[in-house]
Design a protein around this motif. Structure first.
Motif, PDB file in Angstrom:
ATOM      1  N   ASP A 319       6.346  35.871  78.292  1.00 45.88           N
ATOM      2  CA  ASP A 319       6.132  35.346  79.230  1.00 45.88           C
ATOM      3  C   ASP A 319       6.551  36.085  80.531  1.00 45.88           C
ATOM      4  OD1 ASP A 319       4.992  33.018  77.943  1.00 45.88           O
ATOM      5  OD2 ASP A 319       6.957  31.887  78.318  1.00 45.88           O
ATOM      6  N   ARG A 320       7.794  36.881  80.360  1.00 45.61           N
ATOM      7  CA  ARG A 320       8.254  37.674  81.664  1.00 45.61           C
ATOM      8  C   ARG A 320       7.336  39.048  81.734  1.00 45.61           C
ATOM      9  NH1 ARG A 320      13.350  36.804  83.614  1.00 45.61           N
ATOM     10  NH2 ARG A 320      12.429  38.283  85.378  1.00 45.61           N
ATOM     11  N   VAL A 321       7.200  39.707  80.519  1.00 43.78           N
ATOM     12  CA  VAL A 321       6.571  40.880  80.432  1.00 43.78           C
ATOM     13  C   VAL A 321       5.257  40.627  80.361  1.00 43.78           C
ATOM     14  CG1 VAL A 321       6.823  43.433  80.115  1.00 43.78           C
ATOM     15  CG2 VAL A 321       8.576  41.901  79.949  1.00 43.78           C
ATOM     16  N   TYR A 322       4.364  39.791  80.889  1.00 43.61           N
ATOM     17  CA  TYR A 322       2.974  39.224  80.252  1.00 43.61           C
ATOM     18  C   TYR A 322       2.045  40.502  80.227  1.00 43.61           C
ATOM     19  CZ  TYR A 322       2.455  39.147  85.388  1.00 43.61           C
ATOM     20  OH  TYR A 322       2.400  39.494  86.705  1.00 43.61           O
ATOM     21  N   PHE A 323       2.219  41.623  81.298  1.00 45.40           N
ATOM     22  CA  PHE A 323       1.357  42.374  81.471  1.00 45.40           C
ATOM     23  C   PHE A 323       1.575  43.501  80.391  1.00 45.40           C
ATOM     24  CE2 PHE A 323       5.131  42.933  84.215  1.00 45.40           C
ATOM     25  CZ  PHE A 323       5.649  44.179  83.596  1.00 45.40           C
ATOM     26  N   MET A 324       2.465  43.368  79.662  1.00 43.32           N
ATOM     27  CA  MET A 324       2.559  44.372  78.439  1.00 43.32           C
ATOM     28  C   MET A 324       2.502  43.490  76.987  1.00 43.32           C
ATOM     29  SD  MET A 324       5.475  47.384  79.038  1.00 43.32           S
ATOM     30  CE  MET A 324       5.308  47.781  77.520  1.00 43.32           C
ATOM     31  N   ASP A 325       1.538  42.464  77.100  1.00 39.60           N
ATOM     32  CA  ASP A 325       1.219  41.638  75.786  1.00 39.60           C
ATOM     33  C   ASP A 325       0.859  42.560  74.822  1.00 39.60           C
ATOM     34  OD1 ASP A 325      -1.032  41.922  76.948  1.00 39.60           O
ATOM     35  OD2 ASP A 325      -1.701  39.817  76.824  1.00 39.60           O
ATOM     36  N   TRP A 326       0.250  43.556  74.836  1.00 43.86           N
ATOM     37  CA  TRP A 326      -0.218  44.497  73.879  1.00 43.86           C
ATOM     38  C   TRP A 326       0.809  45.243  73.114  1.00 43.86           C
ATOM     39  CZ3 TRP A 326       1.576  49.091  75.451  1.00 43.86           C
ATOM     40  CH2 TRP A 326       1.714  49.392  76.996  1.00 43.86           C
ATOM     41  N   SER A 327       2.099  45.225  73.578  1.00 41.97           N
ATOM     42  CA  SER A 327       3.111  45.873  72.994  1.00 41.97           C
ATOM     43  C   SER A 327       3.748  45.161  71.724  1.00 41.97           C
ATOM     44  CB  SER A 327       4.169  46.319  73.906  1.00 41.97           C
ATOM     45  OG  SER A 327       5.320  47.114  73.261  1.00 41.97           O
ATOM     46  N   ASP A 328       4.274  45.837  70.799  1.00 42.81           N
ATOM     47  CA  ASP A 328       5.062  45.176  69.808  1.00 42.81           C
ATOM     48  C   ASP A 328       6.524  45.257  70.207  1.00 42.81           C
ATOM     49  OD1 ASP A 328       2.925  45.067  67.976  1.00 42.81           O
ATOM     50  OD2 ASP A 328       3.505  47.074  67.023  1.00 42.81           O
ATOM     51  N   ILE A 329       6.987  44.226  69.575  1.00 44.07           N
ATOM     52  CA  ILE A 329       8.540  43.814  70.085  1.00 44.07           C
ATOM     53  C   ILE A 329       9.138  43.973  68.543  1.00 44.07           C
ATOM     54  CG2 ILE A 329      10.226  42.120  70.639  1.00 44.07           C
ATOM     55  CD1 ILE A 329       7.928  40.869  72.530  1.00 44.07           C
ATOM     56  N   VAL A 330      10.331  44.741  68.685  1.00 39.58           N
ATOM     57  CA  VAL A 330      11.199  44.887  67.490  1.00 39.58           C
ATOM     58  C   VAL A 330      12.667  44.758  67.825  1.00 39.58           C
ATOM     59  CG1 VAL A 330      11.729  46.531  65.631  1.00 39.58           C
ATOM     60  CG2 VAL A 330       9.766  47.139  66.933  1.00 39.58           C
ATOM     61  N   PHE A 331      13.219  43.685  66.807  1.00 40.99           N
ATOM     62  CA  PHE A 331      14.638  43.348  66.962  1.00 40.99           C
ATOM     63  C   PHE A 331      15.542  44.197  66.161  1.00 40.99           C
ATOM     64  CE2 PHE A 331      11.897  39.925  68.329  1.00 40.99           C
ATOM     65  CZ  PHE A 331      12.587  39.264  69.499  1.00 40.99           C
ATOM     66  N   VAL A 332      16.360  44.986  66.696  1.00 40.75           N
ATOM     67  CA  VAL A 332      17.163  45.975  65.859  1.00 40.75           C
ATOM     68  C   VAL A 332      18.497  45.835  66.413  1.00 40.75           C
ATOM     69  CG1 VAL A 332      15.245  47.381  65.692  1.00 40.75           C
ATOM     70  CG2 VAL A 332      17.006  47.924  67.607  1.00 40.75           C
ATOM     71  N   SER A 333      19.456  46.627  65.530  1.00 40.96           N
ATOM     72  CA  SER A 333      20.803  46.922  65.782  1.00 40.96           C
ATOM     73  C   SER A 333      21.119  48.236  65.536  1.00 40.96           C
ATOM     74  CB  SER A 333      21.923  45.977  64.952  1.00 40.96           C
ATOM     75  OG  SER A 333      23.301  46.542  65.178  1.00 40.96           O
ATOM     76  N   ALA A 334      21.258  49.157  66.861  1.00 38.23           N
ATOM     77  CA  ALA A 334      21.571  50.277  66.580  1.00 38.23           C
ATOM     78  C   ALA A 334      22.751  50.986  65.928  1.00 38.23           C
ATOM     79  CB  ALA A 334      21.637  51.275  68.071  1.00 38.23           C
TER      80      ALA A 334
END
Length: 456
Positions: A319-334
């Motif tokens: 919703d916030r970064v709607y203009f990058m809806d084409w990008s994958d989102i990865v949830f990680v712990s460095a």
């Protein structure tokens, strides 16, 4: 392509190491500033002398009698640079003469196996340079070479001495030619350097809870499953009003340049903080540059969550970064390394899509289906927009030219509709798409009809 030999630049803070590096590599990539301790991590840059290519690695200023912030880590980075170097250049300040700090570093360097060359910097006068350099014989490291990082005096003689210690070209290992450049960007203290270390499996960047630890844009080459990557860790980017002229100003310029020279960008978000306006501005910068990108939500292990948390968080991000809806989102712990290695698969996908080319025939099939379901708008005079044909004109990012009767007849709503149709039908996951709306007269269309038929 061969992997290049490395020359490490070592010395106390503020003796002009970065100035000399910029002279040796013929660029101004290393940050030069009057404050000591500007360089902290290892910064690699290509150089050339006579018939040999090589890499120069700049290191932070070494101090042995002070355990304040970052100094132990800087020494560790210098040690790692020496471990991979074919030769090292120990830089001292000719204007101040030998210091106890120089003597400590000299004692330490004598214990290393790498060849050491002593460069007496700030010898701008050729006549005075030999006299200033003579004082450094007492360090016991062999001949001191008077040089000027500012003017370049004596650097040729210095490199002539270093070159014979490079391995013969035929003995150098092969390097992967199809290298992928990956920039790691984000606000300060979101875990960019920790992520770089986790991705590469090495303590490559200094990690600290203190914001602003990373200042240079740091390059590191690594291989994963046969593919070569160059990761570029960058300084944390704060709001413009909070940036003071000096080291931070130059650091942020390096970060923006890193985005430009990358194939894909990792935008790192702190899971413990809500996405900020600065995160959105960085995302906008990536989209404006036309770069493939992956949103990496770091510190996911530290967040209290249930089975729905990840879905709520992703929906909030979309919703916030709607203009990058084409990008994958990865949830990680460095810190724990959880899901970090999956980033490589996302990088591969994003780069492939960023470089992909689609035939004109397929593009026009998408256009035909789109206008069938939703006709172009009509203006107040009753004149309707018409899309004659489309063709992909470039990649990185994929760019499609749409030839129409009048671009002004296509409002933003319809343009977004066409963009969405291309995305749904053609994919291009992980990369932005550029649509160029071009007016085309009937005679021009007839003249190009043969070319279009050939491309189809």
């Amino acid at each position: 392509m061969k992997k290049l030999p490395i020359v490490a630049i070592i010395g106390r803070p503020n003796v002009g190491k970065s100035t000399l590096v910029n002279r040796l590599v013929g660029s101004r990539n290393a940050i030069v500033h009057d404050d000591p301790g500007i360089t902290r991590d290892r910064l690699y840059q290509p150089s050339f002398w006579r018939d040999r290519d090589f890499m120069v690695v700049d290191t932070g200023g070494i101090v042995f009698d002070d355990e304040s912030e970052f100094l132990p880590e800087i020494r560790q980075q210098a040690m790692l640079a020496l471990s991979e170097a074919a030769a090292a250049i120990f830089v001292v300040d000719g204007q101040t003469g030998p210091t106890p700090g120089d003597e400590e570093i000299a004692d330490w360097l004598r214990q290393q196996s790498v060849p050491i060359f002593l460069a007496v910097n700030k010898c701008e006068s050729p006549e005075q340079g030999l006299l200033l350099a003579a004082h450094f014989w007492e360090l016991g490291l062999g001949e001191p070479y008077p040089v000027s990082g500012i003017h370049g005096n004596g650097t040729g003689d210095l490199l002539d001495a270093v070159l014979p210690y490079f391995p013969p070209v035929e003995e150098l290992p092969e390097a992967e030619e199809t290298q992928i450049n990956v920039a790691i960007v984000g606000r300060p203290n979101v875990g960019k350097s920790s992520l770089l270390n986790a991705l590469t499996g090495a303590t490559r960047s200094i990690v600290s809870e203190i914001s602003g630890t990373t200042r240079d844009a740091i390059d590191l080459e690594v291989e994963h499953k046969g593919q070569s990557y160059r990761f570029i860790d960058t300084a944390g980017i704060r709001k413009k009003k909070n940036i003071r002229y000096g080291a931070e100003f130059f650091s942020i310029n390096r970060a923006f340049k890193a985005i430009r020279r990358s194939d894909v960008v990792l935008l790192v978000i702190d899971a413990l903080e809500s996405i900020t306006d600065q995160d959105m501005k960085l995302a906008g910068r990536i989209e404006d540059e036309g770069k493939a990108a992956i949103i990496v939500v770091n510190k996911w292990d530290a967040l209290e969550k249930d089975s729905n948390t990840i879905y709520h968080y992703e929906r909030m991000l979309r919703d916030r970064v709607y203009f990058m809806d084409w990008s994958d989102i990865v949830f990680v712990s460095a810190v724990t390394g959880k899901r970090v290695k999956t980033i490589f698969d996302h990088i591969q996908t994003a780069v492939q899509e960023h470089r992909r080319r689609v035939s004109t025939a397929v593009i026009n099939e998408v256009i035909q289906e789109a206008v069938t379901w939703y006709s172009p708008p009509t203006n107040r005079q009753g004149k309707q927009g018409r899309i004659y044909y489309g063709t992909q004109v470039s990649t990185q990012p994929p760019t499609i030219a749409l030839f129409v009767n009048d671009p002004k007849r296509f409002n933003d709503t319809y343009r977004r509709y066409i963009d969405r149709q291309f995305r749904e039908q053609l994919g291009f996951q992980g990369t932005p798409i550029r649509l160029l709306w071009r007016g085309k007269r009937p005679r021009e269309l007839e003249a190009n009809s043969l070319n279009r038929a050939t491309s189809v």
